[in-house]
Scaffold this motif. Structure first.
Motif, short mmCIF file in Angstrom:
data_model
loop_
_atom_site.label_atom_id
_atom_site.label_comp_id
_atom_site.label_asym_id
_atom_site.label_seq_id
_atom_site.Cartn_x
_atom_site.Cartn_y
_atom_site.Cartn_z
N ALA A 297 0.72 -1.26 -0.11
CA ALA A 297 -0.08 -0.11 -0.03
C ALA A 297 0.77 1.24 0.00
CB ALA A 297 -0.83 0.20 1.34
N VAL A 298 1.83 1.33 0.94
CA VAL A 298 2.80 2.68 0.91
C VAL A 298 3.50 2.60 -0.49
CG1 VAL A 298 4.83 3.31 1.96
CG2 VAL A 298 2.90 2.58 3.52
N THR A 299 3.86 1.58 -1.01
CA THR A 299 4.69 1.56 -2.24
C THR A 299 3.67 2.30 -3.41
OG1 THR A 299 6.10 -0.24 -1.77
CG2 THR A 299 5.82 0.34 -4.01
N ASN A 300 2.64 1.88 -3.48
CA ASN A 300 1.49 2.27 -4.27
C ASN A 300 1.40 3.79 -4.06
OD1 ASN A 300 1.07 0.06 -5.84
ND2 ASN A 300 -0.69 -0.79 -4.37
N VAL A 301 1.23 4.39 -2.82
CA VAL A 301 1.25 5.87 -2.46
C VAL A 301 2.26 6.39 -2.97
CG1 VAL A 301 0.73 7.38 -0.25
CG2 VAL A 301 -0.38 5.22 -0.58
N ARG A 303 4.61 5.79 -5.32
CA ARG A 303 4.94 5.57 -6.78
C ARG A 303 3.73 6.20 -7.53
NH1 ARG A 303 7.76 -0.11 -7.62
NH2 ARG A 303 9.71 0.04 -6.25
N HIS A 304 2.69 6.08 -7.12
CA HIS A 304 1.41 6.12 -8.26
C HIS A 304 0.22 7.05 -7.65
CE1 HIS A 304 3.07 2.46 -9.93
NE2 HIS A 304 2.76 1.85 -8.83
N SER A 305 0.14 7.39 -6.56
CA SER A 305 -1.05 8.26 -6.03
C SER A 305 -0.92 9.57 -6.29
CB SER A 305 -1.31 7.97 -4.55
OG SER A 305 -0.28 8.39 -3.61
N GLY A 306 0.39 10.18 -6.13
CA GLY A 306 0.59 11.52 -6.03
C GLY A 306 -0.07 12.39 -4.80
N ALA A 307 -0.05 11.54 -3.78
CA ALA A 307 -0.88 12.21 -2.50
C ALA A 307 0.04 13.07 -1.74
CB ALA A 307 -1.22 10.96 -1.73
N ARG A 308 -0.39 13.87 -1.10
CA ARG A 308 0.10 14.38 -0.10
C ARG A 308 -0.16 14.37 1.44
NH1 ARG A 308 1.83 19.58 -2.33
NH2 ARG A 308 1.68 20.61 -0.44
N ARG A 309 -0.95 13.33 1.71
CA ARG A 309 -1.37 12.92 2.89
C ARG A 309 -1.69 11.45 2.89
NH1 ARG A 309 -5.90 13.02 6.35
NH2 ARG A 309 -5.48 13.47 8.64
N CYS A 310 -1.13 10.84 3.94
CA CYS A 310 -1.56 9.40 3.94
C CYS A 310 -1.62 9.03 5.30
CB CYS A 310 -0.45 8.59 3.45
SG CYS A 310 -0.74 6.58 3.58
N GLU A 330 -5.34 4.97 3.81
CA GLU A 330 -6.01 5.78 2.96
C GLU A 330 -5.12 6.97 2.56
OE1 GLU A 330 -10.16 8.39 3.22
OE2 GLU A 330 -9.79 6.77 4.56
N ASP A 331 -5.24 7.58 1.27
CA ASP A 331 -4.47 8.67 0.71
C ASP A 331 -5.48 9.52 0.31
OD1 ASP A 331 -4.44 8.26 -2.15
OD2 ASP A 331 -3.55 6.48 -1.55
N ASP A 332 -4.85 10.82 -0.07
CA ASP A 332 -5.74 11.87 -0.79
C ASP A 332 -5.13 12.12 -2.07
OD1 ASP A 332 -3.22 13.13 -0.37
OD2 ASP A 332 -4.20 15.03 0.60
N GLY A 333 -4.42 11.13 -2.66
CA GLY A 333 -4.01 11.29 -3.96
C GLY A 333 -5.23 10.84 -5.37
N SER A 334 -4.47 11.01 -6.55
CA SER A 334 -5.53 10.74 -7.67
C SER A 334 -5.16 9.49 -8.51
CB SER A 334 -5.59 11.98 -8.68
OG SER A 334 -4.00 12.10 -8.91
N GLY A 335 -4.20 8.70 -8.09
CA GLY A 335 -3.83 7.50 -8.65
C GLY A 335 -4.57 6.36 -8.18
N ASP A 336 -4.70 5.43 -9.14
CA ASP A 336 -5.46 4.17 -8.74
C ASP A 336 -4.61 2.95 -9.05
OD1 ASP A 336 -7.32 2.24 -8.29
OD2 ASP A 336 -8.82 3.07 -9.66
N PRO A 337 -4.01 2.13 -7.94
CA PRO A 337 -3.34 1.15 -8.13
C PRO A 337 -4.07 -0.05 -8.94
CG PRO A 337 -3.15 1.97 -5.95
CD PRO A 337 -4.05 2.61 -6.72
N GLY A 368 -12.12 11.56 -2.38
CA GLY A 368 -10.84 12.63 -2.33
C GLY A 368 -9.67 11.43 -2.48
N GLY A 369 -9.68 10.37 -2.47
CA GLY A 369 -8.46 9.45 -2.73
C GLY A 369 -8.53 8.13 -2.86
N PHE A 370 -7.69 7.25 -2.41
CA PHE A 370 -7.74 5.76 -2.57
C PHE A 370 -7.65 5.09 -0.95
CE2 PHE A 370 -6.14 1.68 -3.25
CZ PHE A 370 -6.67 1.17 -4.30
N ARG A 371 -8.49 4.11 -0.79
CA ARG A 371 -8.45 3.45 0.51
C ARG A 371 -8.08 2.08 0.32
NH1 ARG A 371 -12.09 1.86 4.64
NH2 ARG A 371 -11.28 2.55 6.88
#
Length: 388
Positions: A297-301, A303-310, A330-337, A368-371
Motif C-alpha cells: 500500500a505504501v509503495t502504491n502511495v 509511486r502512483h498516487s501523487g498524494a500529499r497525505r496518508c 488511505e491517501d488523498d491522491g488521484s492515482g488508482d493502483p 478524495g483519494g484511495f483506500r
C-alpha cells in the motif's frame, strides 16, 4: 522533499533556493538602511558607496551563514566577523543611525558561526560596540533599546540553533552506525545459521559420495543405497534452507511501520501511522500478511498516487468468527493502483497472500483519494477487552 531538514545540507537547486529564501526573509530588517539611501538626501557618490557597502555586507553575511559547520578554522570565522563589524562601524559613522541595525546581523552571525564558548563573548562584544556607536552617532541613543535586545536575543538564540543542528547531525550519524552494526550482526547470524543447517548435511553428503565412489563397480547395490541416502539428506537440507530463508524474509509489522514512515517522509507525504504494531498474540502468518499489505500500500502511495497525505490505521476488533486485526491505508491522491495492473502482481498477489492467511482485502477509490483495508485473523487475545 521540498525543504531541508535540520542538520542537512541542500542536495539540489530547489533545496538551495528554499534555504536562501528562508535566510533572506530575515534581511527585511535592512529596510532602514535601504530607506536611508533612497530618501536620506545623500549625495550621489555617498549613495553609490552606501549601496556597495550594503551589498558587500549582505554577501559576506550570507556566505558566513552558509559555510557554517563545514570545518572552517575558528580564526577565519573570527576574521570574517571582524570584517563585518568594521564595515558596520564605518557605515554607521558615515551614513547615520539607520545603519546601526547591521550590528544585529553581526551578533546573529556570531551565534551561528562560532562555538558557544566563543559566541558568549563575541555576542556581548557586538552589542557593546552597537551601544557605544549609538551614543556617538547623532540621534543613535534612541535606537539603543530597539536594537540591543534583538542583538542579544538573536545572537544567543542562534547558538541554540547551532547546538541543535550539531546534535541532530550526531544523532543521524549514530543512527547510521547502529544500522550498520545491526546489518553486520544479521549477516553473522545468517552465516551461523547456514553453517549449522548445511555443515552437517554437506559433510554427510561428501562422506557418502566418497563411499559410493569406492563401492563402484564392485558393489553396485551398496553404492545405490549410499546414493539414495545422499538424495534423502540433500532434500532435507533443501527443506531446512527454505524454512530458514522464509523466516528471514517474513516481514514484521513494527518494522514495516517504521519503513513506511521513512518512505512517506522521504517522498514528502504527510504521514499518520500507529505508534504500536498491534496487540500481542497475533499469529506470525497473519502478521506477515498484514506487513506485506502495508508495504504494498505504501509503495502504491509513493509511486502512483501523487498524494500529499496518508493515514495508516490499525484496529483490533472482535467478530463472530473471532478477533480480527484490520489495517487501513488511505491517501488523498488521484492515482488508482487497480488500474492497468498485471494479474498475479500488486493487489492480486496481495489478495492471494491475505486469503492464504485467512484474511481479506478491500481496495478502491473513496471520496478524495484511495483506500485499502486488509484484515487477518488475530487469534485468541485473552487480555484484550471489547476492542482496541
Amino acid at each position: 522533499m521540498s525543504g531541508v531538514g535540520i542538520g542537512q545540507r541542500p542536495e539540489n537547486r530547489r533545496q538551495r533556493a528554499v534555504k536562501v529564501m528562508w535566510t533572506a526573509v530575515w534581511l527585511a530588517y535592512l529596510g532602514a538602511p535601504v530607506n536611508d539611501l533612497l530618501h536620506g538626501g545623500h549625495a550621489v557618490g555617498v549613495q553609490v558607496l552606501g549601496w556597495t557597502g550594503l551589498g558587500c555586507f549582505v554577501v559576506w553575511y550570507m556566505l558566513l551563514l552558509f559555510r557554517t559547520g563545514r570545518g572552517e578554522r575558528t580564526g577565519l570565522v573570527l576574521g570574517s566577523l571582524a570584517v563585518l563589524a568594521a564595515e558596520s562601524t564605518l557605515l554607521a559613522l558615515t551614513l547615520g543611525r539607520a545603519w546601526l541595525v547591521l550590528f544585529v546581523y553581526v551578533s546573529i552571525a556570531s551565534g551561528a558561526a562560532l562555538p558557544p564558548r566563543l559566541a558568549r563573548w563575541t555576542i556581548p562584544g557586538a552589542s557593546a560596540l552597537l551601544t557605544a556607536l549609538a551614543l556617538v552617532v547623532p540621534g543613535g541613543s534612541s535606537f539603543i533599546a530597539g536594537l540591543l535586545v534583538p542583538a542579544l536575543l538573536g545572537g544567543f538564540a542562534m547558538t541554540g540553533v547551532r547546538e541543535l543542528i550539531r546534535t541532530t547531525i550526531a544523532l543521524r550519524e549514530a543512527r547510521a552506525t547502529v544500522a550498520r552494526l545491526a546489518a553486520n550482526e544479521e549477516r553473522l547470524r545468517l552465516a551461523r545459521d547456514l553453517h549449522d543447517l548445511l555443515g552437517h548435511s554437506l559433510s554427510l553428503i561428501t562422506l557418502k559420495s566418497e563411499l559410493a565412489g569406492r563401492m563402484l563397480p564392485a558393489r553396485p547395490d551398496e553404492a545405490a543405497r549410499q546414493v539414495a541416502d545422499i538424495e534423502k539428506v540433500s532434500r532435507q537440507a533443501l527443506v531446512d534452507v527454505r524454512e530458514a530463508v522464509t523466516g528471514y524474509r517474513r516481514p514484521r509489522l513494527a518494522e514495516e511501520i517504521a519503513g513506511a514512515r521513512a518512505a512517506l517522509t522521504a517522498a514528502g507525504v504527510s504521514a499518520e501511522l500507529p505508534a504500536e504494531p498491534g496487540p500481542p498474540g497475533v499469529p506470525e502468518e497473519s502478521e506477515a500478511a498484514l506487513a506485506w499489505a502495508l508495504r504494498e500500500a505504501v509503495t502504491n502511495v509513493v509511486r502512483h498516487s501523487g498524494a500529499r497525505r496518508c493515514v495508516v490505521g490499525l484496529l483490533h476488533r472482535r467478530t463472530l468468527e473471532g478477533p480480527v486485526l484490520e489495517l487501513s491505508v488511505e491517501d488523498d491522491g488521484s492515482g488508482d493502483p487497480t488500474a492497468g495492473h498485471t494479474p498475479g502482481n500488486g493487489l492480486d498477489g496481495l489478495t492471494e497472500r491475505l486469503e492464504k492467511a485467512g484474511g481479506a482485502l478491500e481496495a478502491g477509490r473513496v471520496r478524495g483519494g484511495f483506500r485499502l483495508v486488509a484484515s487477518v485473523p488475530a487469534g485468541p487475545v485473552a487480555d484484550i477487552g471489547s476492542g482496541a
